[in-house]
Design an enzyme around this catalytic site. Structure first.
Site, short mmCIF file in Angstrom:
data_model
loop_
_atom_site.label_atom_id
_atom_site.label_comp_id
_atom_site.label_asym_id
_atom_site.label_seq_id
_atom_site.Cartn_x
_atom_site.Cartn_y
_atom_site.Cartn_z
N VAL A 27 0.85 -1.20 0.00
CA VAL A 27 0.00 0.00 0.00
C VAL A 27 0.88 1.25 0.00
CG1 VAL A 27 -1.59 1.36 1.44
CG2 VAL A 27 -2.01 -1.09 1.10
N ASP A 131 -8.62 -17.94 8.81
CA ASP A 131 -9.79 -18.84 8.80
C ASP A 131 -10.32 -19.16 7.40
OD1 ASP A 131 -9.54 -18.54 11.52
OD2 ASP A 131 -11.24 -17.18 11.73
N ARG A 258 -1.00 -18.54 13.75
CA ARG A 258 -1.12 -17.17 13.25
C ARG A 258 0.24 -16.48 13.06
NH1 ARG A 258 -6.00 -15.02 16.33
NH2 ARG A 258 -4.64 -13.39 17.08
O1 F6P Z 1 -10.00 -15.26 13.27
C1 F6P Z 1 -8.73 -15.75 13.48
C2 F6P Z 1 -8.64 -16.53 14.75
O2 F6P Z 1 -7.32 -16.99 14.87
C3 F6P Z 1 -9.63 -17.68 14.87
O3 F6P Z 1 -9.23 -18.82 14.16
C4 F6P Z 1 -9.66 -17.88 16.38
O4 F6P Z 1 -10.88 -18.46 16.78
C5 F6P Z 1 -9.53 -16.48 16.90
O5 F6P Z 1 -8.92 -15.73 15.86
C6 F6P Z 1 -8.74 -16.34 18.17
O6 F6P Z 1 -8.81 -15.03 18.56
P1 F6P Z 1 -7.88 -14.37 19.69
O7 F6P Z 1 -6.49 -14.24 19.13
O8 F6P Z 1 -8.52 -13.06 19.93
O9 F6P Z 1 -7.91 -15.31 20.84
#
Ligand code: F6P
Length: 325
Positions: A27, A131, A258
């Site tokens: 960006v 997701d 993540r």
């Molecule tokens: O939406 C992404 C995600 O990693 C989901 O797979 C999971 O349920 C959620 O976020 C977990 O959220 P947090 O990091 O707020 O616990």
């Protein structure tokens, strides 16, 4: 006459995903080529409300293409769906001279994006969530990296599962979607996959594990999506009580899914979406998400994106079952 150049604000929101950084970089650099200023908004919609801004030039986004997470940090902000906070955000944007926003995030973030667009702010959304449940795009930023992380973890678990002749219950993320679990089941050769979209009983799982044992398998891998109707710890306890041939162990992959350096695929996707978002906003587009359809980028109305959820393709679920023999 007002000859002020258009200024773009960029923010990352919701759960982070690998690929957010290359997207921010794209960006900023695509805007720089058009002599357009970019202001980074820290901490998602919360930072927009509080006016947490920093100017981003081409040099500020050097060395981030390979980094997981987001240099702009992110927040979940339920309260942003309230009109009062949206009004405060618009006030902050106006005083910082931000003319339009590029919002990188998942379903909840795109809802916030649409709410701002409805109040006259120019907004482009970019799909980003491990997701892969966002309607209007074949794949979101972060999914490929998360899948590779899961595959790597399950491959390792299979080594120890085979050595000890055990069943492993592996929990994947995905909220209400079974996408990650189904794909993990296919690419890692799981014996069974439990997903929110299909209700199963403990007895059915026990039968599948027992049959795997009888067929002479040296391990059983059961991928359990976090949204599945049976909870992983209760399932493990039940399987141990029922004597299904293998003893059972649990692994919850959690937030490891993540993190990490974005894959080449995610870097490419993030770069394409970031460049397209700048082109779109400067061309006067608003209230749309840039999605990937096949190999083409398309603009999908945000109202449509947030009204639907991307389903897991039924043929993938069938394939996972066929290949589990
Ligand atoms: O939406 C992404 C995600 O990693 C989901 O797979 C999971 O349920 C959620 O976020 C977990 O959220 P947090 O990091 O707020 O616990």
């Amino acid at each position: 006459m007002n000859d002020k150049q258009f200024t773009i604000g960029v923010l990352t929101s919701g759960g982070d995903a690998p690929g957010m950084n290359p997207c921010i970089r794209a960006v900023v650099r695509a805007a720089a080529v058009k002599s357009t200023e970019v202001i980074g908004v820290m901490n998602g919609f919360e930072g927009l409300v509080k006016g947490e801004f920093r100017t981003l030039g081409a040099r500020n986004v050097g060395g981030i293409i390979q980094r997981g997470g987001t240099i702009l940090h992110t927040r979940r902000s339920e309260r942003f769906l309230e009109k009062h906070f949206q009004r405060e955000a618009i006030r902050s944007m106006n005083s910082a001279g931000i003319d339009g926003l590029i919002i990188i995030g998942g379903e909840g973030s795109l809802k916030g994006a649409h709410a701002l667009a409805e109040q006259g702010i120019k907004v482009i959304g970019l799909p980003c969530s491990i997701d892969n449940d966002i309607w209007g795009t074949d794949i979101a930023i972060g999914v490929d990296t998360a899948m590779n992380t899961i595959a790597d973890a399950v491959d390792k678990l299979r080594d120890t599962a085979s050595s000890h002749e055990r069943a492993f219950l592996v929990e994947t993320m995905g909220r209400g979607s079974g996408y990650l679990a189904v794909l993990a089941g296919i690419v890692c050769g799981a014996e069974m996959i439990l997903i929110p979209e299909i209700t199963v009983t403990v007895q059915e799982v026990a039968r599948a594990v027992d049959e795997a044992y009888r067929r002479g398998k040296t391990h059983a891998i059961i991928v359990v999506a976090e949204g599945a109707n049976v909870k992983i710890s209760e399932l493990a306890a039940a399987l141990d009580e029922m004597d299904v041939g293998f003893s059972t162990r649990i692994t919850i992959l959690g937030h490891i899914q993540r993190g990490g350096s974005p894959t080449a695929y995610d870097r490419m996707l993030a770069s394409r979406l970031g460049v397209k978002a700048v082109e779109a906003i400067l061309a006067g587009e608003s209230d749309v998400m840039v999605g990937l359809h096949g190999s083409d980028l398309v603009l999908v109305p945000l109202a449509e994106v947030i009204a639907k959820t991307r389903p897991v393709r039924p043929e993938y679920i069938d394939m996972a079952r066929t290949l589990a023999r």
